[in-house]
Motif scaffolding. Structure first.
Motif, PDB file in Angstrom:
ATOM      1  N   GLN A   1      62.508 -19.279  74.300  1.00  0.00           N
ATOM      2  CA  GLN A   1      63.478 -18.316  74.713  1.00  0.00           C
ATOM      3  C   GLN A   1      64.091 -18.630  76.013  1.00  0.00           C
ATOM      4  OE1 GLN A   1      64.415 -15.204  73.435  1.00  0.00           O
ATOM      5  NE2 GLN A   1      65.746 -15.557  74.937  1.00  0.00           N
ATOM      6  N   GLN A   2      63.340 -19.629  76.840  1.00  0.00           N
ATOM      7  CA  GLN A   2      63.787 -20.300  77.979  1.00  0.00           C
ATOM      8  C   GLN A   2      64.846 -21.104  77.917  1.00  0.00           C
ATOM      9  OE1 GLN A   2      60.478 -22.061  79.556  1.00  0.00           O
ATOM     10  NE2 GLN A   2      59.415 -20.065  79.915  1.00  0.00           N
ATOM     11  N   PHE A   3      64.822 -21.973  76.656  1.00  0.00           N
ATOM     12  CA  PHE A   3      65.842 -22.784  76.199  1.00  0.00           C
ATOM     13  C   PHE A   3      67.320 -21.982  75.532  1.00  0.00           C
ATOM     14  CE2 PHE A   3      62.744 -26.052  75.930  1.00  0.00           C
ATOM     15  CZ  PHE A   3      63.376 -27.117  76.646  1.00  0.00           C
ATOM     16  N   ARG A   4      66.946 -21.059  74.973  1.00  0.00           N
ATOM     17  CA  ARG A   4      67.876 -19.882  74.448  1.00  0.00           C
ATOM     18  C   ARG A   4      68.746 -19.522  75.627  1.00  0.00           C
ATOM     19  NH1 ARG A   4      67.090 -17.587  69.122  1.00  0.00           N
ATOM     20  NH2 ARG A   4      67.949 -15.605  70.032  1.00  0.00           N
ATOM     21  N   ASP A   5      67.872 -19.022  76.504  1.00  0.00           N
ATOM     22  CA  ASP A   5      68.578 -18.462  77.972  1.00  0.00           C
ATOM     23  C   ASP A   5      69.510 -19.573  78.315  1.00  0.00           C
ATOM     24  OD1 ASP A   5      67.335 -16.064  77.055  1.00  0.00           O
ATOM     25  OD2 ASP A   5      65.945 -16.323  78.805  1.00  0.00           O
ATOM     26  N   VAL A   6      69.172 -20.598  78.705  1.00  0.00           N
ATOM     27  CA  VAL A   6      70.180 -21.463  79.199  1.00  0.00           C
ATOM     28  C   VAL A   6      71.250 -21.821  78.288  1.00  0.00           C
ATOM     29  CG1 VAL A   6      70.160 -23.860  80.386  1.00  0.00           C
ATOM     30  CG2 VAL A   6      68.116 -22.608  80.570  1.00  0.00           C
ATOM     31  N   TRP A   7      71.014 -22.068  77.296  1.00  0.00           N
ATOM     32  CA  TRP A   7      72.137 -22.468  76.367  1.00  0.00           C
ATOM     33  C   TRP A   7      73.166 -21.480  76.404  1.00  0.00           C
ATOM     34  CZ3 TRP A   7      73.566 -27.213  74.750  1.00  0.00           C
ATOM     35  CH2 TRP A   7      74.201 -27.102  73.824  1.00  0.00           C
ATOM     36  N   LYS A   8      72.459 -20.046  76.118  1.00  0.00           N
ATOM     37  CA  LYS A   8      73.737 -18.767  76.034  1.00  0.00           C
ATOM     38  C   LYS A   8      74.401 -18.777  77.240  1.00  0.00           C
ATOM     39  CE  LYS A   8      73.610 -13.735  75.636  1.00  0.00           C
ATOM     40  NZ  LYS A   8      72.678 -12.886  75.183  1.00  0.00           N
ATOM     41  N   GLU A   9      73.835 -19.144  78.495  1.00  0.00           N
ATOM     42  CA  GLU A   9      74.536 -19.116  79.731  1.00  0.00           C
ATOM     43  C   GLU A   9      75.748 -20.052  79.811  1.00  0.00           C
ATOM     44  OE1 GLU A   9      75.669 -17.516  82.990  1.00  0.00           O
ATOM     45  OE2 GLU A   9      74.143 -16.851  82.081  1.00  0.00           O
ATOM     46  N   LEU A  10      75.615 -21.013  79.295  1.00  0.00           N
ATOM     47  CA  LEU A  10      76.481 -22.257  79.041  1.00  0.00           C
ATOM     48  C   LEU A  10      77.562 -21.690  78.382  1.00  0.00           C
ATOM     49  CD1 LEU A  10      74.821 -25.681  78.560  1.00  0.00           C
ATOM     50  CD2 LEU A  10      75.321 -24.610  80.756  1.00  0.00           C
ATOM     51  N   ALA A  11      77.556 -21.057  77.417  1.00  0.00           N
ATOM     52  CA  ALA A  11      78.516 -20.503  76.423  1.00  0.00           C
ATOM     53  C   ALA A  11      79.611 -19.579  77.447  1.00  0.00           C
ATOM     54  CB  ALA A  11      78.085 -19.646  75.369  1.00  0.00           C
ATOM     55  N   ALA A  12      79.272 -19.125  78.506  1.00  0.00           N
ATOM     56  CA  ALA A  12      80.071 -18.276  79.175  1.00  0.00           C
ATOM     57  C   ALA A  12      81.010 -18.987  80.129  1.00  0.00           C
ATOM     58  CB  ALA A  12      79.125 -17.587  80.276  1.00  0.00           C
ATOM     59  N   VAL A  13      81.005 -20.282  79.965  1.00  0.00           N
ATOM     60  CA  VAL A  13      81.920 -21.255  80.844  1.00  0.00           C
ATOM     61  C   VAL A  13      83.012 -21.579  79.908  1.00  0.00           C
ATOM     62  CG1 VAL A  13      82.245 -23.404  82.177  1.00  0.00           C
ATOM     63  CG2 VAL A  13      80.043 -22.226  82.085  1.00  0.00           C
TER      64      VAL A  13
END
Length: 400
Positions: A387-399
């Protein structure tokens, strides 16, 4: 340890939310790092026009309290294979061989598929359909400790036992491949090859990837390291990128950890092209920017036709090799093509994890690299870490 990050397929293509400003992304990613078990990580988002965002978080060295920045260096596991793909296409552009060239027309030793006798081609290697498989007893011990490896490290003896072969004298890429693949070689077995004929079935093969790089080495008359430096790293100004840790850049090198945050000793890979690329998020962002430009019809280290060859699916949707992964059923030249069209690779090795993908829908590419491992041999994957990896990767999709 496998240099393939299979569980990342569960979340590599998660949708993002609206475009975000840099400081807001900084704050959210910093909070995610502090709440996670990741010692440190760096991220980058690029477009065909350049870097949209890059930053590092946490620590590159827990004991020394040294920050992990976008300039921190570490190896990125099988993300390295994307560079092998570019090198193979560059070799094709230089007239060294074609995708359908039989490898025995290039190699200084003979590689015969023992079950069918059918020839293996370059195309088979770059799509993981050669039939070559990784024997854990041999391939799993293809690492070696670097001269500056800390012998007092709590993981030193275990790493030496689990990942190296004591007394090994030949650390050359060609020597390893000949011993493993050529009949009569020290590590040759018929079981080093799957039974289906080359081209008919998918078997992810690190050794096959290393062999593809070795073909470039043989035909170019120089080491794969020298070839990639001349044709890829120098043109893209990837000045800190190499194929093993550089002692001159030790202060920028991340210490890498297992899931209990125990440090691994410094190591390298005999089959270095399949997973030994040592780079930073900043340098990898330069590479990925060039790849996005090529994906969108531009040219830089490759011609337009070269980039088309690099990224285009190698198989028709109704003619996929047996055993193709459901999450990424097709392939370019080592660039895996996911079911939703995203193109890239994942990577893992002792103490490291990395993801790099191009998203054609947004025209961007994303990178995440961290100095800890997602999973360990013999251990269950921790859902919290997933889940920690998922959260970081998802945040990058905001850029954007």
């Amino acid at each position: 340890m496998k240099r393939l990050f299979a569980l990342f397929l569960l979340f590599a293509c998660m949708p993002g939310h609206a475009a975000a400003e840099g400081p807001a992304v900084d704050a959210r990613l910093s909070a995610l790092q502090q709440q996670s078990s990741l010692p440190g990580f760096a991220v980058a988002v690029v477009s065909n026009k350049g870097v949209l965002y890059q930053h590092g978080f946490g620590l590159a060295d827990l004991q020394a309290k040294r920050p992990y920045t976008h300039e921190t260096l570490q190896n990125v596991g099988s993300v390295s294979k994307t560079v092998v793909g570019v090198a193979v296409v560059k070799a094709i552009e230089l007239g060294y061989f074609g995708l359908d060239t039989e490898i025995n027309r290039i190699l200084p030793f003979k590689v015969q598929h023992p079950h069918t006798g059918a020839p293996i081609t370059v195309r088979h290697l770059v799509t993981h359909t050669s039939g070559i498989v990784d024997d854990d007893e041999i391939y799993g011990h293809s690492y070696y400790l670097l001269p500056d490896a800390d012998k007092n490290s709590p993981q030193y003896r275990q790493f030496k036992r689990d990942f190296t072969l004591p007394g090994r004298e030949d650390l050359s890429l060609g020597g390893f491949l000949k011993a493993y693949l050529a009949a009569g070689g020290r590590h040759y077995r018929k079981t080093n090859f799957a039974r289906p004929a080359p081209g008919s079935a998918y078997h992810y093969s690190n050794i096959g990837a290393a062999l593809a790089a070795y073909l470039v080495e043989v035909k170019s008359g120089q080491s794969f390291e020298a070839f990639t430096r001349r044709h890829i790293f120098e043109p893209l100004q990837m000045r800190a990128t190499s194929w093993r840790a550089d002692s001159a850049l030790a202060k920028r090198q991340a210490q890498v950890y297992n899931r209990r945050q125990q440090a691994y000793p410094r190591y390298a890979l005999i089959t270095y092209p399949d997973g030994g690329l040592t780079t930073s998020a900043a340098d990898l962002a330069r590479f990925l920017t060039a790849m996005v430009q090529g994906y969108k019809g531009g040219e830089n280290v490759l011609s337009k036709a070269g980039f088309t060859l690099l990224f285009d699916p190698q198989f028709a949707p109704d003619a996929l090799p047996e055993g193709s992964p459901a999450g990424e059923p097709n392939s370019g030249v080592f660039w895996r093509i996911r079911r939703n069209g995203q193109v890239g690779h994942t990577g893992s090795d002792p103490g490291v994890t990395a993801f790099m993908f191009i998203d054609p829908a947004s025209g961007t590419g994303r990178i995440l690299m961290t100095n800890t491992e997602f999973s360990s041999d013999g251990e269950e994957d921790d859902p919290k870490v997933v889940q920690q990896f998922r959260d970081v990767w998802k945040e990058l999709a905001a850029v954007r």
